[in-house]
Design a protein around this motif. Structure first.
Motif, PDB file in Angstrom:
ATOM      1  N   GLY A  91      47.004  15.055 -46.252  1.00 35.40           N
ATOM      2  CA  GLY A  91      48.387  14.783 -46.598  1.00 35.40           C
ATOM      3  C   GLY A  91      48.942  15.639 -47.710  1.00 35.40           C
ATOM      4  N   LEU A  92      48.279  16.734 -48.017  1.00 34.34           N
ATOM      5  CA  LEU A  92      48.678  17.569 -49.146  1.00 34.34           C
ATOM      6  C   LEU A  92      49.542  18.769 -48.775  1.00 34.34           C
ATOM      7  N   CYS A  93      49.446  19.242 -47.543  1.00 32.77           N
ATOM      8  CA  CYS A  93      50.117  20.505 -47.206  1.00 32.77           C
ATOM      9  C   CYS A  93      51.428  20.334 -46.447  1.00 32.77           C
ATOM     10  N   GLY A  99      56.449  19.195 -51.442  1.00 35.19           N
ATOM     11  CA  GLY A  99      55.174  18.768 -50.874  1.00 35.19           C
ATOM     12  C   GLY A  99      54.729  19.550 -49.660  1.00 35.19           C
ATOM     13  N   ASN A 100      55.527  20.511 -49.227  1.00 37.46           N
ATOM     14  CA  ASN A 100      55.169  21.334 -48.072  1.00 37.46           C
ATOM     15  C   ASN A 100      54.737  22.713 -48.563  1.00 37.46           C
ATOM     16  N   LEU A 101      53.523  23.083 -48.231  1.00 37.67           N
ATOM     17  CA  LEU A 101      52.985  24.364 -48.673  1.00 37.67           C
ATOM     18  C   LEU A 101      53.201  25.453 -47.632  1.00 37.67           C
ATOM     19  N   CYS A 102      53.459  26.654 -48.127  1.00 37.43           N
ATOM     20  CA  CYS A 102      53.613  27.829 -47.270  1.00 37.43           C
ATOM     21  C   CYS A 102      52.720  28.926 -47.836  1.00 37.43           C
ATOM     22  N   GLN A 153      57.763  22.043 -42.274  1.00 33.48           N
ATOM     23  CA  GLN A 153      58.882  22.357 -43.172  1.00 33.48           C
ATOM     24  C   GLN A 153      60.196  21.880 -42.551  1.00 33.48           C
ATOM     25  N   MET A 154      60.385  22.176 -41.268  1.00 33.73           N
ATOM     26  CA  MET A 154      61.628  21.798 -40.601  1.00 33.73           C
ATOM     27  C   MET A 154      61.774  20.289 -40.478  1.00 33.73           C
TER      28      MET A 154
END
Length: 153
Positions: A39-41, A127-130, A102-103
């Motif tokens: 639940g981290l990325c 909270g969304n990693l790229c 992300q979307m």
């Protein structure tokens, strides 16, 4: 479960599996990505009754009575969702792996706040990693999606 507008009966052997696994492996909805499993990325983000959630943390059985939307269900009969259109206009994706999550996060933000400030967008998307570092384009994409949604009209 009601997934992308269609009723699905959760098979017994998927009850204890993470929702992301059932979506991808059970139903073939591979737009939802498996990233960290913790639940981290944010790669596995879907909408559960309109709320953005990490599907790797949700047992498939606990979503049995929910309305679930994945990236495949974000568009409707009228066409692409404003977030999808904005992502294309802003050339947001690089590798694209994190982009469905992300979307989905951006769409949930705009459903709750049609005209977010830059700080509100940054906070919602934090909270969304790229891994490719497309954060400036993601920020542009969310702002553009708000415009396309008619928030500024």
């Amino acid at each position: 479960m009601f997934i992308n507008g269609k009723q699905h009966n959760l098979p017994e052997d998927w009850q204890d599996e993470p929702l992301v696994s059932y979506l991808r492996d059970g139903l073939g909805l591979t737009g939802t990505k498996f990233g960290c499993g913790k639940g981290l990325c944010g790669a596995c983000t879907v909408h559960l009754d309109g709320v953005a959630v990490r599907s790797c943390l949700v047992a498939a059985s606990s979503a049995r009575n929910a309305r679930i939307t994945t990236i495949e269900g974000l568009a409707d009969e009228a066409g692409l969702h404003p977030v999808q259109t904005a992502w294309i206009e802003a050339s947001v994706p690089q590798c694209g792996y994190c982009q469905p999550g992300q979307m989905m996060t951006a769409a949930a933000l705009l459903a709750a706040n049609a005209n977010p400030t830059e700080d509100e967008i940054k906070q919602a998307m934090a909270g969304n990693l790229c891994r490719c570092g497309t954060y400036p384009r993601i920020l542009q994409g969310v702002a553009r999606a708000a415009e396309l949604s008619g928030a500024d009209s």
